[in-house]
Design an enzyme around this catalytic site. Structure first.
Site, mmCIF file in Angstrom:
data_model
loop_
_atom_site.group_PDB
_atom_site.id
_atom_site.type_symbol
_atom_site.label_atom_id
_atom_site.label_comp_id
_atom_site.label_asym_id
_atom_site.label_seq_id
_atom_site.Cartn_x
_atom_site.Cartn_y
_atom_site.Cartn_z
ATOM 1 N N GLU A 176 2.621 -19.280 10.751
ATOM 2 C CA GLU A 176 1.415 -18.704 11.349
ATOM 3 C C GLU A 176 0.899 -19.496 12.541
ATOM 4 O OE1 GLU A 176 -0.330 -17.271 7.009
ATOM 5 O OE2 GLU A 176 -1.494 -18.627 8.252
ATOM 6 N N CYS B 256 -4.329 -23.140 17.160
ATOM 7 C CA CYS B 256 -3.999 -23.907 15.965
ATOM 8 C C CYS B 256 -2.509 -23.686 15.683
ATOM 9 C CB CYS B 256 -4.880 -23.419 14.819
ATOM 10 S SG CYS B 256 -4.597 -24.320 13.308
ATOM 11 N N CYS C 28 4.607 -26.304 3.085
ATOM 12 C CA CYS C 28 4.118 -27.694 3.116
ATOM 13 C C CYS C 28 4.458 -28.361 1.797
ATOM 14 C CB CYS C 28 2.597 -27.678 3.325
ATOM 15 S SG CYS C 28 1.927 -29.316 3.678
ATOM 16 N N CYS D 90 -2.333 -29.544 -1.100
ATOM 17 C CA CYS D 90 -3.782 -29.735 -1.108
ATOM 18 C C CYS D 90 -4.383 -28.549 -1.873
ATOM 19 C CB CYS D 90 -4.344 -29.816 0.309
ATOM 20 S SG CYS D 90 -3.664 -31.204 1.234
ATOM 21 N N CYS E 17 -6.013 -25.357 -0.179
ATOM 22 C CA CYS E 17 -5.280 -24.779 0.956
ATOM 23 C C CYS E 17 -4.242 -23.771 0.470
ATOM 24 C CB CYS E 17 -4.605 -25.920 1.725
ATOM 25 S SG CYS E 17 -3.440 -25.345 2.959
ATOM 26 N N SER F 97 -3.733 -33.350 13.340
ATOM 27 C CA SER F 97 -4.464 -33.511 12.090
ATOM 28 C C SER F 97 -3.514 -33.906 10.977
ATOM 29 C CB SER F 97 -5.144 -32.178 11.747
ATOM 30 O OG SER F 97 -5.751 -32.268 10.492
ATOM 31 N N HIS G 31 -11.955 -34.906 3.225
ATOM 32 C CA HIS G 31 -12.383 -33.957 2.191
ATOM 33 C C HIS G 31 -13.003 -34.553 0.942
ATOM 34 C CE1 HIS G 31 -10.483 -31.093 4.741
ATOM 35 N NE2 HIS G 31 -9.262 -31.453 4.431
ATOM 36 N N CYS H 289 -5.661 -20.763 6.831
ATOM 37 C CA CYS H 289 -4.249 -21.115 6.946
ATOM 38 C C CYS H 289 -3.461 -20.676 5.718
ATOM 39 C CB CYS H 289 -4.178 -22.628 7.113
ATOM 40 S SG CYS H 289 -2.531 -23.257 7.063
HETATM 41 S S1 SF4 Z 1 -4.093 -28.755 4.124
HETATM 42 FE FE1 SF4 Z 1 -2.439 -27.324 3.513
HETATM 43 S S2 SF4 Z 1 -0.992 -27.306 5.216
HETATM 44 FE FE2 SF4 Z 1 -2.332 -29.103 5.484
HETATM 45 S S3 SF4 Z 1 -1.234 -30.786 4.460
HETATM 46 FE FE3 SF4 Z 1 -2.582 -29.931 2.905
HETATM 47 S S4 SF4 Z 1 -1.314 -28.361 1.848
HETATM 48 FE FE4 SF4 Z 1 -0.278 -28.882 3.772
#
Ligand code: SF4
Length: 391
Positions: A123, A136, A143, A147, A150, A230, A254, A374
């Site tokens: 994306e 972005c 990934c 997280c 996410c 980031s 976070h 995302c």
């Molecule tokens: S926020 Fe989402 S895309 Fe970014 S590192 Fe964490 S799991 Fe991966």
């Protein structure tokens, strides 16, 4: 359509080890020129049979066509003799990721679902503001980091994006915005954040090579001051990012306690908060004019108390960080384990940080009508695909 590649092994949330995998060569055997430095374009031309002088000249011309003019077709390269153009087209290609779906939100945010040449979706999002436009950009398909807040973190890592696919996102956005030839003034696309799918520091070489091309003054020409990388906190790579790429740094913080950050950013179990902040303090080039951005997603009753805000201030002061904090109202997605904090709570949190002299704006949610968080568009597309296959 299922991808013709096997999935990468996923090492787990606690100690993710990125496993670089080779790109799948293009099915037609041609060499992709996007994402190669000038020298590597010249090498590729030499390897195909041009002599030194010709290769150098053609590399310079082709670079200009690709990055100044946005041209992807050798037939349009008017300074290459007409009979010679097919020779290039048979051996080389200048491509963009394929657009699977493009959406425009009522607030002007644009989102694209893209596909790699070997069939993987990822994306890209463009967020226009009054005085800037931010793209972005994704660095990986999926990934490893899981997280918890996410949607991308729920996907497996399929593969790293190649430099061509990272630079290609910027070029696609330029196509969509009608911003060719490259110009230094009056652009809509002014800023880039490496904040899309994936952890850029787990795809370091490709991200570095791609951003060098994006920053090249004789091409896409985005200043390093307008590019932000980031990271979730890949501590061992942060100094190299500062030295070899030199863009602004954002950190997905976070949470301010080990317990909560271990839960929502599991990489914290490997590189803890203190270690991460030490790496931030040592980040080359960070100063009051170029602050480090701490991203902080506001999760109801999880990380949003006054005490959390005060601890955040204490940590930033302890490490003497030139910092700003970006408070992000959580954009829930189906199956998410959290809710967004109430607006009054977010304001109270923001005020505590502001009152200590640290900027802490609340990010305005953008593109909520188009699955702009995302990973959402890819998830939605996969669901659609599965239901079509089941029908
Ligand atoms: S926020 Fe989402 S895309 Fe970014 S590192 Fe964490 S799991 Fe991966």
């Amino acid at each position: 359509m299922s991808a013709d590649t096997t999935l990468m092994p996923i090492p787990g949330a606690v100690d993710p080890v990125p496993v670089a995998r080779a790109a799948v060569p293009r099915a037609d055997g041609r060499v992709e020129l996007v994402g190669l430095s000038r020298d590597r374009i010249r090498d590729a031309l030499e390897a195909a049979g041009l002599d030194d002088r010709q290769a150098k000249l053609r590399a310079k011309q082709i670079w200009h066509w690709i990055y100044n003019r946005g041209v992807g077709d050798f037939a349009a390269m008017s300074d290459i003799a007409k009979p010679q153009r097919p020779w290039f087209a048979e051996r080389f290609v200048i491509s963009r990721p394929e657009v699977v779906e493009a959406q425009v939100s009522s607030d002007g945010t644009r989102k694209w679902l893209l596909k790699t040449h070997d069939g993987h979706d990822f994306e890209m999002v463009f967020i226009p503001d009054a005085d800037r436009g931010t793209l972005c950009v994704s660095s990986q398909v999926g990934c490893t980091l899981n997280c918890r807040f996410c949607a991308t973190g729920t996907m497996q890592l399929v593969r790293n994006l190649e430099p061509a696919e990272i630079v290609g996102q910027v070029m696609l956005a330029r196509d969509a915005l009608g911003e060719w030839p490259s110009q230094s003034e009056g652009r809509m696309l002014t800023n880039i954040v490496m904040m899309g799918m994936g952890e850029p520091l787990y795809n370091f070489d490709n991200v570095r090579d791609a951003l060098k091309i994006v920053m090249d003054g004789d091409g896409l020409g985005l200043s390093r001051r307008r590019i932000t990388l980031s990271t979730s906190g890949v501590v061992p790579m942060m100094a190299r990012a500062g030295e070899e790429i030199g863009v602004n740094l954002a950190v997905s913080l976070h949470a301010v306690t080990k317990e909560v950050r271990d839960e929502i950013v599991p990489l914290n179990r490997k590189y803890g908060i203190e270690q991460l902040l030490e790496a931030c303090a040592a980040y080359p080039g960070a100063n009051n004019a170029r602050r480090i951005t701490f991203e902080y997603v506001m999760l109801k009753d999880k990380n949003d108390s006054d005490e959390d805000a005060r601890e955040l201030v204490r940590l930033i002061r302890k490490y003497k960080l030139p910092a700003k904090v970006n408070l992000i109202p959580f954009n829930p997605w189906p199956g998410a384990a959290y809710e967004c904090s109430d607006p009054a709570r977010i304001r109270a949190f923001s005020n505590i940080v502001f009152e200590s002299g640290i900027s802490a704006p609340v990010r305005t949610p953008r593109g909520r009508d188009i699955d702009a968080a995302c990973g959402q568009l890819k998830t939605a597309a996969e669901k659609k695909r599965r239901s079509r296959e089941a029908a």
